[in-house]
Design an enzyme around this catalytic site. Sequence first.
Site, PDB file in Angstrom:
ATOM      1  N   GLY A  61       0.765  -1.246   0.000  1.00 23.99           N
ATOM      2  CA  GLY A  61       0.000   0.000   0.000  1.00 23.99           C
ATOM      3  C   GLY A  61       0.791   1.289   0.000  1.00 23.99           C
ATOM      4  O   GLY A  61       0.336   2.302  -0.510  1.00 23.99           O
TER       5      GLY A  61
ATOM      6  N   ASP B  17       0.651   3.376   4.446  1.00 25.57           N
ATOM      7  CA  ASP B  17      -0.351   4.205   3.782  1.00 25.57           C
ATOM      8  C   ASP B  17      -1.404   4.697   4.761  1.00 25.57           C
ATOM      9  O   ASP B  17      -1.789   5.852   4.755  1.00 25.57           O
ATOM     10  CB  ASP B  17      -1.007   3.418   2.619  1.00 25.57           C
ATOM     11  CG  ASP B  17      -1.453   2.006   3.016  1.00 25.57           C
ATOM     12  OD1 ASP B  17      -1.371   1.650   4.205  1.00 25.57           O
ATOM     13  OD2 ASP B  17      -1.876   1.253   2.119  1.00 25.57           O
TER      14      ASP B  17
ATOM     15  N   ASP C 168      -5.188   2.041  10.717  1.00 27.38           N
ATOM     16  CA  ASP C 168      -6.591   1.696  10.974  1.00 27.38           C
ATOM     17  C   ASP C 168      -6.677   1.111  12.383  1.00 27.38           C
ATOM     18  O   ASP C 168      -6.630   1.857  13.358  1.00 27.38           O
ATOM     19  CB  ASP C 168      -7.047   0.724   9.879  1.00 27.38           C
ATOM     20  CG  ASP C 168      -8.530   0.395   9.933  1.00 27.38           C
ATOM     21  OD1 ASP C 168      -9.243   1.017  10.728  1.00 27.38           O
ATOM     22  OD2 ASP C 168      -8.984  -0.487   9.176  1.00 27.38           O
TER      23      ASP C 168
ATOM     24  N   LYS D 249      -6.916   6.910  10.298  1.00 21.68           N
ATOM     25  CA  LYS D 249      -8.360   6.663  10.392  1.00 21.68           C
ATOM     26  C   LYS D 249      -8.795   6.783  11.842  1.00 21.68           C
ATOM     27  O   LYS D 249      -8.179   6.185  12.723  1.00 21.68           O
ATOM     28  CB  LYS D 249      -8.644   5.247   9.876  1.00 21.68           C
ATOM     29  CG  LYS D 249      -9.899   5.130   9.065  1.00 21.68           C
ATOM     30  CD  LYS D 249     -10.204   3.701   8.738  1.00 21.68           C
ATOM     31  CE  LYS D 249     -10.115   3.424   7.261  1.00 21.68           C
ATOM     32  NZ  LYS D 249     -10.743   2.140   6.886  1.00 21.68           N
TER      33      LYS D 249
ATOM     34  N   PHE E 243     -13.891   3.251   3.891  1.00 20.76           N
ATOM     35  CA  PHE E 243     -12.894   2.506   3.132  1.00 20.76           C
ATOM     36  C   PHE E 243     -12.456   3.318   1.921  1.00 20.76           C
ATOM     37  O   PHE E 243     -13.272   3.668   1.079  1.00 20.76           O
ATOM     38  CB  PHE E 243     -13.458   1.147   2.708  1.00 20.76           C
ATOM     39  CG  PHE E 243     -12.408   0.263   2.114  1.00 20.76           C
ATOM     40  CD1 PHE E 243     -11.525  -0.441   2.924  1.00 20.76           C
ATOM     41  CD2 PHE E 243     -12.285   0.147   0.734  1.00 20.76           C
ATOM     42  CE1 PHE E 243     -10.536  -1.246   2.373  1.00 20.76           C
ATOM     43  CE2 PHE E 243     -11.296  -0.658   0.171  1.00 20.76           C
ATOM     44  CZ  PHE E 243     -10.425  -1.352   0.999  1.00 20.76           C
ATOM     45  N   VAL E 244     -11.179   3.640   1.857  1.00 21.01           N
ATOM     46  CA  VAL E 244     -10.679   4.495   0.776  1.00 21.01           C
ATOM     47  C   VAL E 244      -9.728   3.733  -0.152  1.00 21.01           C
ATOM     48  O   VAL E 244      -9.123   2.739   0.254  1.00 21.01           O
ATOM     49  CB  VAL E 244      -9.961   5.749   1.343  1.00 21.01           C
ATOM     50  CG1 VAL E 244     -10.940   6.622   2.105  1.00 21.01           C
ATOM     51  CG2 VAL E 244      -8.790   5.360   2.229  1.00 21.01           C
TER      52      VAL E 244
ATOM     53  N   ASP F  30      -5.541  -0.159  -2.160  1.00 16.56           N
ATOM     54  CA  ASP F  30      -6.294  -1.031  -3.068  1.00 16.56           C
ATOM     55  C   ASP F  30      -7.622  -1.494  -2.498  1.00 16.56           C
ATOM     56  O   ASP F  30      -7.886  -1.402  -1.294  1.00 16.56           O
ATOM     57  CB  ASP F  30      -5.480  -2.291  -3.363  1.00 16.56           C
ATOM     58  CG  ASP F  30      -5.468  -3.246  -2.170  1.00 16.56           C
ATOM     59  OD1 ASP F  30      -5.160  -2.789  -1.052  1.00 16.56           O
ATOM     60  OD2 ASP F  30      -5.794  -4.433  -2.349  1.00 16.56           O
TER      61      ASP F  30
ATOM     62  N   ARG G 131      -4.938   0.907  -7.061  1.00 16.15           N
ATOM     63  CA  ARG G 131      -3.710   1.470  -6.486  1.00 16.15           C
ATOM     64  C   ARG G 131      -3.177   2.609  -7.339  1.00 16.15           C
ATOM     65  O   ARG G 131      -2.517   3.514  -6.861  1.00 16.15           O
ATOM     66  CB  ARG G 131      -2.619   0.395  -6.390  1.00 16.15           C
ATOM     67  CG  ARG G 131      -2.903  -0.703  -5.382  1.00 16.15           C
ATOM     68  CD  ARG G 131      -1.632  -1.471  -5.088  1.00 16.15           C
ATOM     69  NE  ARG G 131      -1.863  -2.754  -4.437  1.00 16.15           N
ATOM     70  CZ  ARG G 131      -2.030  -2.911  -3.125  1.00 16.15           C
ATOM     71  NH1 ARG G 131      -2.011  -1.869  -2.333  1.00 16.15           N
ATOM     72  NH2 ARG G 131      -2.219  -4.107  -2.616  1.00 16.15           N
TER      73      ARG G 131
END
Length: 187
Positions: free
Chosen positions: A45, A100, A103, A132, A153-154, A160, A166
């Site tokens: 990511g 990236d 979470d 997040k 969810f991004v 991805d 991506r």
Amino acid sequence: MEMWNDIRSILFHETTILSRLDEMAREITTEYRGKPVTFVALLNGSFVFLADLLRRIPLPVHVDCIQVSSYAGTRSSGKLDFRSAVFPNFSGRHVLLMDDILDSGLTLGTVRGKIASQPGVRSVKTCVLLNKQVPRKTELEPDFSGFTIGNEFVVGYGLDYNEHYRNLPFIGVLSEEAIQKPASETK
Ligand code: 5GP
Ligand code: MG
């Protein structure tokens, strides 16, 4: 472009991301000037983030990548898979661990612990593009963070959904239809 039709809304345009990276790079440069630092990026990511951030930092840094995965679809599987055959040794180095997105904290928390337990590691700090706002599994606030986002969810800019999106240049939220789409239609 076809892929763009699957995006419900754009959260951060490329220009917004890049100007935030300018600021982050200045902070990181101040922190690590004169110190032996290794940037450790978690793949897959963070590859776009790593490439753009690194080129804004004028210091003589080392770069290493570790491949891990915890997500299946739009959810964390709850366990971390190390895909790299060898885990590098960071003895004598300051380490800046990059991902990236933060979470639940499982990924960064686990890798940070593994690196911090190596003898001779001088420090371990964390740097994420997206933070997040959700309850964490481990107590972890990133030392450097690009943007704070809600619990959605991004995708894009390296992130991805089942290995797609991506290569979008911006960060956006996927439409419900795209999330529901059978994998056979997105190949
Ligand atoms: P954590 O271990 O902190 O729960 O999750 C971190 C990892 O899950 C990140 O490295 C990223 O790969 C993935 N992840 C978490 N949230 C998102 C998201 O909103 N979009 C995407 N594409 N991946 C995410
Ligand atoms: Mg990841």
